[in-house]
Design an enzyme around this catalytic site. Structure first.
Site, short mmCIF file in Angstrom:
data_model
loop_
_atom_site.label_atom_id
_atom_site.label_comp_id
_atom_site.label_asym_id
_atom_site.label_seq_id
_atom_site.Cartn_x
_atom_site.Cartn_y
_atom_site.Cartn_z
CB SER A 1 10.69 10.54 7.79
OG SER A 1 9.93 11.60 8.31
CE1 TYR B 1 8.34 6.19 10.75
CE2 TYR B 1 8.48 8.58 10.76
CZ TYR B 1 8.33 7.40 10.07
OH TYR B 1 8.15 7.43 8.70
CE LYS C 1 11.31 5.95 8.76
NZ LYS C 1 11.31 5.15 7.55
CB ILE D 1 5.34 5.60 -0.48
CG1 ILE D 1 4.78 7.02 -0.28
CG2 ILE D 1 6.70 5.66 -1.17
CD1 ILE D 1 5.50 7.83 0.77
CB SER E 1 -0.91 0.02 1.24
OG SER E 1 -0.13 0.14 2.42
CB THR F 1 0.47 6.62 3.03
OG1 THR F 1 1.02 6.98 4.32
CG2 THR F 1 1.28 7.28 1.93
#
Length: 325
Positions: free
Chosen positions: A181, A207, A211, A57, A55, A240
């Site tokens: 990100s 997160y 990244k 990107i 799903s 998304t």
């Protein structure tokens, strides 16, 4: 207090930058500089592995490359979603060279077994796209005792990439693209608390830290493996399913301004197929088809080469402990 002020400064500067650059309007402004012929390439005979291709990107990337004739290995966690995505891609492109592999990127032993099995079965891999990721709000550990954001976004990517490097090096024009990100701009590399055990757990910041770790890995791999073109990239703020689930308030507030999945995937596809991408140095961080700085101005997010080496050594130790099981 200084730490808090710096953290607030980073977040404000990052958000203002984001409103300007990471939105749909930012993409439309940047795309005026794109060179159309960069993407006018056929890639039949070339093999692409895309994690998280069911799903968002990942799927948009798989579809765009399939249209150009590439052989696609979709690495997905959810069988139903993966098979549906594959059916959609085959139907839309007529390309039947689409293969589904089921793998949970947060389980290190399984990642290692998958990579080793893939090398035995397949004789080439031209492009690896590390796209799968997770952002968990509560601290969770996997079956191996590893914090799940770190396991999926950092160590899983490390083990998969390192294991596949020998196969990539045997293939023509090999590339590794990691979907990072812009959130990493608010984080300085922390190599002393990879499992997020020491402080209050903030899933969004954990997160962002993973990244940042992906960007450092990309830079270090580029130095260690000059025959492969490595890059990390920021897809912008894209609409998304993953963002809707992980950041519902942000998604709701920004949904009119978010990029489409196709716009988020544009630079991934460009890095994967264009010749223009490999004329640029290996190890860069990209946004909208151009290398950009990995630090905000005056943000104190630089780390020493020693700290970066310590981080890479720790990943190698963790990887070896998985192999030894």
């Amino acid at each position: 207090e200084d730490w808090l002020a710096m953290s607030v400064y980073r977040n404000i500067v990052w958000f203002l930058k984001g409103i300007n650059e990471y939105t749909r309007n930012g993409f439309q402004a940047a795309s005026k500089q794109f060179v159309d012929k960069d993407m006018e390439v056929a890639v039949a005979g070339r093999t692409f592995m895309i994690t998280g291709a069911g799903s968002g990107i990942g799927k948009a990337t798989a579809l765009a490359i399939a249209k150009k004739g590439g052989t696609i290995h979709m690495v997905c966690r959810n069988k139903e979603k993966a098979e549906k995505a594959k059916a959609d891609i085959v139907k839309e492109t007529g390309n039947k060279e689409i293969y589904v592999h089921l793998l949970d990127m947060s389980e290190m032993q399984k990642v290692l077994e998958f990579a080793e099995g893939f090398k035995k079965k397949y004789k080439q891999l031209n492009v690896l796209i590390n796209n799968a990721g997770c952002m968990l709000k509560q601290r969770e550990v996997n079956s191996e005792g590893l914090e799940r954001n770190f396991a999926t976004n950092t160590l899983g990517v490390y083990i998969l990439t390192k294991s596949l490097i020998p196969l990539l090096e045997k293939s023509s024009d090999p590339r590794v693209i990691t979907v990072s990100s812009g959130g990493m701009l608010v984080q300085k590399l922390q190599s002393d608390d990879l499992q997020s055990e020491n402080d209050h757990f903030d899933g969004t910041m954990v997160y962002a830290q993973t990244k940042r770790q992906q960007v450092v890995m990309t830079e270090q791999w580029a130095k260690a493996h000059p025959n492969i073109h490595f890059s990390a990239m920021h897809p912008g703020w894209a609409d998304t399913p993953a963002i809707a689930m992980a950041m519902p308030e942000f998604h709701h507030a920004m949904r009119e301004k978010l990029r489409s999945a196709d716009q988020g995937a544009d630079t991934v596809v460009w890095l994967s197929v264009s010749q223009a991408a490999v004329t640029l140095p290996s190890g860069c961080f990209f946004q909208d088809r151009r290398p950009v700085s990995t630090h905000l101005p005056f943000a104190w997010t630089h780390t020493s080469p020693e700290q970066e080496q310590k981080f890479m050594t720790r990943l190698e130790e963790l990887s070896k402990s998985i192999q030894a099981r």
